[in-house]
Design a protein around this motif. Structure first.
Motif, PDB file in Angstrom:
ATOM      1  N   CYS A 112       0.840  -1.202   0.000  1.00  0.00           N
ATOM      2  CA  CYS A 112       0.000   0.000   0.000  1.00  0.00           C
ATOM      3  C   CYS A 112       0.881   1.261   0.000  1.00  0.00           C
ATOM      4  O   CYS A 112       2.041   1.218   0.382  1.00  0.00           O
ATOM      5  CB  CYS A 112      -0.887  -0.026   1.236  1.00  0.00           C
ATOM      6  SG  CYS A 112      -2.061   1.352   1.332  1.00  0.00           S
ATOM      7  N   ASP A 172       0.594   3.585   1.975  1.00  0.00           N
ATOM      8  CA  ASP A 172       0.606   4.123   3.338  1.00  0.00           C
ATOM      9  C   ASP A 172       2.028   4.531   3.766  1.00  0.00           C
ATOM     10  O   ASP A 172       2.971   3.744   3.652  1.00  0.00           O
ATOM     11  CB  ASP A 172       0.047   3.079   4.309  1.00  0.00           C
ATOM     12  CG  ASP A 172      -0.326   3.693   5.638  1.00  0.00           C
ATOM     13  OD1 ASP A 172      -1.526   3.754   5.958  1.00  0.00           O
ATOM     14  OD2 ASP A 172       0.597   4.139   6.365  1.00  0.00           O
ATOM     15  N   HIS A 190      -1.660  -4.164   5.227  1.00  0.00           N
ATOM     16  CA  HIS A 190      -1.320  -3.664   6.559  1.00  0.00           C
ATOM     17  C   HIS A 190      -2.573  -3.365   7.349  1.00  0.00           C
ATOM     18  O   HIS A 190      -3.666  -3.215   6.780  1.00  0.00           O
ATOM     19  CB  HIS A 190      -0.426  -2.419   6.463  1.00  0.00           C
ATOM     20  CG  HIS A 190      -1.132  -1.214   5.921  1.00  0.00           C
ATOM     21  ND1 HIS A 190      -1.686  -0.236   6.716  1.00  0.00           N
ATOM     22  CD2 HIS A 190      -1.399  -0.836   4.646  1.00  0.00           C
ATOM     23  CE1 HIS A 190      -2.242   0.698   5.947  1.00  0.00           C
ATOM     24  NE2 HIS A 190      -2.084   0.356   4.686  1.00  0.00           N
ATOM     25  N   CYS A 198      -5.849  -0.059   7.295  1.00  0.00           N
ATOM     26  CA  CYS A 198      -5.623   0.474   5.938  1.00  0.00           C
ATOM     27  C   CYS A 198      -6.767   1.407   5.529  1.00  0.00           C
ATOM     28  O   CYS A 198      -7.936   1.010   5.521  1.00  0.00           O
ATOM     29  CB  CYS A 198      -5.493  -0.683   4.947  1.00  0.00           C
ATOM     30  SG  CYS A 198      -5.214  -0.129   3.242  1.00  0.00           S
ATOM     31  N   GLY A 199      -6.426   2.625   5.184  1.00  0.00           N
ATOM     32  CA  GLY A 199      -7.433   3.610   4.795  1.00  0.00           C
ATOM     33  C   GLY A 199      -8.171   3.224   3.530  1.00  0.00           C
ATOM     34  O   GLY A 199      -9.373   3.498   3.396  1.00  0.00           O
TER      35      GLY A 199
END
Ligand SMILES: [Zn+2]
Length: 248
Positions: free
Chosen positions: A100, A102, A153, A156-157
């Motif tokens: 990701c 992130d 992860h 996670c948004g």
């Protein structure tokens, strides 16, 4: 100019010869075992001999021990400048990571890896598409990487956005690619973006489905795995503990 027709890098045989002559490679071919690599500090970037001597399982072990060092606040005594110089004329990464975007999950940092160790594909929610698959096919079939690791992860948004059916420009289409994981996640409790336990369960399912989709959508990569040349594996990074959990 690269002399290899299938090579997209800026190096070439001639460049590598010059590079070898220049004496930047500190580890000779005869002692380039992966167990040695995993145990000792490495001054320069991965050589082709080192990388080619590793099995996919040994690449995973290298990542696991790197993450253990990270969690203990330790790291290899690496010199980025020497790694940069050693890899400038050719790269031999051991793996390609799909993770990701992130900011809290930078693969090289959390697994104590260096310049030239891995290819990185980063996209919100670590989903696959044709361009990601093309990148992976280059990484494995042409450049020789041994492992494809899909790493999700916690918290996670992108996963939260998919659960909440968030709509925003091009993000809508990206989140739609995570929807199958939302639907496929068996969960007894509250199925909402506010429930982190559910969010993490979906993220884990999303990693599983992405790994499955990579095999389904890329006959090139599926064959490499069937032939034993590569392994396609999943992992989850825990933002709170700093641990990478491998699904193997
Ligand atoms: Zn994320």
């Amino acid at each position: 100019m690269c002399e290899e027709p299938t090579c997209f890098c800026s190096s070439g045989t001639r460049g590598r010869r010059r590079f070898l002559k220049a004496g930047f490679v500190a580890v000779a071919a005869g002692i380039a075992g992966s167990s040695l690599l995993a145990r000792t500090a490495r001054a320069d970037a991965l050589t082709q001999v080192q990388r080619d001597s590793m099995t996919p399982e040994q690449v995973i072990e290298m990542m696991k021990s790197g993450n253990e060092r990270f969690r203990k606040g330790e790291r290899k005594n690496r010199n980025y400048l020497r790694e940069q110089k050693a890899s400038a004329n050719g790269q031999y990464p051991a793996a390609v990571l799909l993770s990701c975007i992130d900011s809290r999950a930078p693969a090289e940092v959390i697994m104590d890896l260096g310049i030239g160790d891995i290819f990185n594909c980063r996209v919100a929610g670590n989903i696959e598409n044709e361009d990601i698959l093309g990148s992976m096919e280059f990484a494995c079939k042409l450049a020789g990487a041994k492992l494809i690791l899909v790493m999700g992860h916690t918290a996670c948004g992108a996963v939260k956005g998919a659960i909440a059916n968030a709509q925003l420009g091009n993000l809508t289409g990206l989140l739609a690619k995570i929807q199958p994981a939302v639907q496929a996640t068996a969960y007894g409790g509250e199925r909402s973006a506010n429930n982190y336990s559910f969010v993490d369960a979906v993220a884990r399912k999303n990693v599983e489905l992405t790994a499955r989709n990579i095999r389904k959508d890329s006959p090139v990569l599926a064959k490499l795995e069937t032939d034993g040349a590569i392994k396609i594996a999943g992992a989850m990074y825990n933002l709170e503990t700093g641990a990478v959990e491998f699904f193997v």
